[in-house]
Design a protein around this motif. Structure first.
Motif, PDB file in Angstrom:
ATOM      1  N   ILE A  11       0.847  -1.192   0.000  1.00 50.17           N
ATOM      2  CA  ILE A  11       0.000   0.000   0.000  1.00 50.17           C
ATOM      3  C   ILE A  11       0.887   1.248   0.000  1.00 50.17           C
ATOM      4  O   ILE A  11       1.742   1.415   0.868  1.00 50.17           O
ATOM      5  CB  ILE A  11      -0.951   0.003   1.215  1.00 50.17           C
ATOM      6  CG1 ILE A  11      -1.876  -1.223   1.148  1.00 50.17           C
ATOM      7  CG2 ILE A  11      -1.762   1.296   1.271  1.00 50.17           C
ATOM      8  CD1 ILE A  11      -2.713  -1.446   2.397  1.00 50.17           C
ATOM      9  N   ILE A  12       0.660   2.126  -0.999  1.00 48.40           N
ATOM     10  CA  ILE A  12       1.490   3.325  -1.110  1.00 48.40           C
ATOM     11  C   ILE A  12       0.671   4.617  -1.079  1.00 48.40           C
ATOM     12  O   ILE A  12       1.248   5.707  -1.038  1.00 48.40           O
ATOM     13  CB  ILE A  12       2.368   3.287  -2.382  1.00 48.40           C
ATOM     14  CG1 ILE A  12       1.517   3.142  -3.642  1.00 48.40           C
ATOM     15  CG2 ILE A  12       3.404   2.168  -2.287  1.00 48.40           C
ATOM     16  CD1 ILE A  12       2.305   3.263  -4.942  1.00 48.40           C
ATOM     17  N   GLU A  13      -0.666   4.521  -1.088  1.00 50.36           N
ATOM     18  CA  GLU A  13      -1.498   5.729  -0.978  1.00 50.36           C
ATOM     19  C   GLU A  13      -2.837   5.378  -0.355  1.00 50.36           C
ATOM     20  O   GLU A  13      -3.471   4.393  -0.739  1.00 50.36           O
ATOM     21  CB  GLU A  13      -1.718   6.380  -2.341  1.00 50.36           C
ATOM     22  CG  GLU A  13      -2.483   7.691  -2.245  1.00 50.36           C
ATOM     23  CD  GLU A  13      -2.719   8.378  -3.572  1.00 50.36           C
ATOM     24  OE1 GLU A  13      -3.376   9.435  -3.586  1.00 50.36           O
ATOM     25  OE2 GLU A  13      -2.243   7.861  -4.612  1.00 50.36           O
ATOM     26  N   THR A  14      -3.261   6.204   0.618  1.00 55.39           N
ATOM     27  CA  THR A  14      -4.534   6.008   1.312  1.00 55.39           C
ATOM     28  C   THR A  14      -5.220   7.357   1.515  1.00 55.39           C
ATOM     29  O   THR A  14      -4.586   8.410   1.380  1.00 55.39           O
ATOM     30  CB  THR A  14      -4.329   5.369   2.702  1.00 55.39           C
ATOM     31  OG1 THR A  14      -3.499   6.241   3.488  1.00 55.39           O
ATOM     32  CG2 THR A  14      -3.681   3.996   2.610  1.00 55.39           C
ATOM     33  N   GLU A  15      -6.504   7.308   1.861  1.00 52.81           N
ATOM     34  CA  GLU A  15      -7.249   8.511   2.259  1.00 52.81           C
ATOM     35  C   GLU A  15      -8.158   8.164   3.413  1.00 52.81           C
ATOM     36  O   GLU A  15      -8.791   7.105   3.415  1.00 52.81           O
ATOM     37  CB  GLU A  15      -8.104   9.049   1.106  1.00 52.81           C
ATOM     38  CG  GLU A  15      -7.328   9.841   0.112  1.00 52.81           C
ATOM     39  CD  GLU A  15      -8.189  10.447  -0.983  1.00 52.81           C
ATOM     40  OE1 GLU A  15      -7.628  11.206  -1.784  1.00 52.81           O
ATOM     41  OE2 GLU A  15      -9.406  10.166  -1.058  1.00 52.81           O
ATOM     42  N   ALA A  16      -8.243   9.073   4.369  1.00 52.83           N
ATOM     43  CA  ALA A  16      -9.097   8.872   5.544  1.00 52.83           C
ATOM     44  C   ALA A  16     -10.401   9.641   5.396  1.00 52.83           C
ATOM     45  O   ALA A  16     -10.429  10.742   4.825  1.00 52.83           O
ATOM     46  CB  ALA A  16      -8.360   9.341   6.798  1.00 52.83           C
TER      47      ALA A  16
END
Length: 194
Positions: A39-44
């Motif tokens: 995983i290299i990009e997430t959003e909360a």
């Protein structure tokens, strides 16, 4: 390879969970085919003070029932009748926080991912966005409610520690409809490549 425990997802701060998911590995095992990556990009997204999530819940009220479950389940839905987005329910039951997985570095089952995405897709674009990674992993809205402790879809800790200096925080993507307050929250997290 150790699956992240339910307690990881049931913490109260989705931004902390989104940051902590960077460097973890997501896997799907469908029809005997294992695919996955880092995983290299997430959003909360938060149930408290986040207009984008409030609007989402109104728009997809029936599909969003999974968000009311305890953290640690998959929540997948379509946007533009085309792209499936993979979210993880977080927090306790009835606190509708979530983390969107936006991009992964493909590492396992590359040939399967290439076949699912199409031979014309360049390898560096296989999982470079939320709709791309769900297609590569074979995920559809039917997987909503899947427990991330299952052998179908899970996230594992490979023991990598990500220093804060390698995390870039910025505004979430595509949320202009929710107004400046929600769109401007710096809840998008990416791994900075040194």
């Amino acid at each position: 390879m150790r699956k992240l425990p339910p307690e990881f997802y049931r913490r109260s701060d989705p931004t902390r969970i989104a940051r902590d998911l960077l460097g973890k590995h997501v896997f799907s095992l469908l029809d005997g085919q294992l695919t996955g990556g880092r995983i290299i990009e997430t959003e909360a997204y938060s149930h408290h003070g986040d207009n984008s999530l409030t609007m989402h819940l109104k728009r997809l009220s029936s599909a969003s029932q999974a968000l009311r479950e305890p953290g640690g389940q998959a929540y997948l839905y379509k946007v533009y009748q085309r792209h499936t987005l993979f979210n993880i329910c977080t927090n306790e039951a009835d606190k509708t926080d979530t983390v969107l997985i936006r991009a992964i570095e493909p590492l396992v089952g590359l040939d399967v991912m290439q076949e699912r995405r199409g031979n014309s897709i360049k390898p560096n674009r296989l999982t470079a966005g939320p709709g791309m990674l769900t297609q590569a992993l074979g995920l559809t809205p039917e997987f909503t409610g899947t427990d991330l402790q299952s052998d179908l879809l899970w996230i594992a800790d490979q023991g990598e520690t990500i220093p804060e200096a390698r995390i870039i925080a910025g505004p979430r993507i595509g949320l202009d409809y929710a107004g400046p307050a929600a769109a401007g929250l710096p809840w998008n997290f990416q791994l900075h490549h040194l």
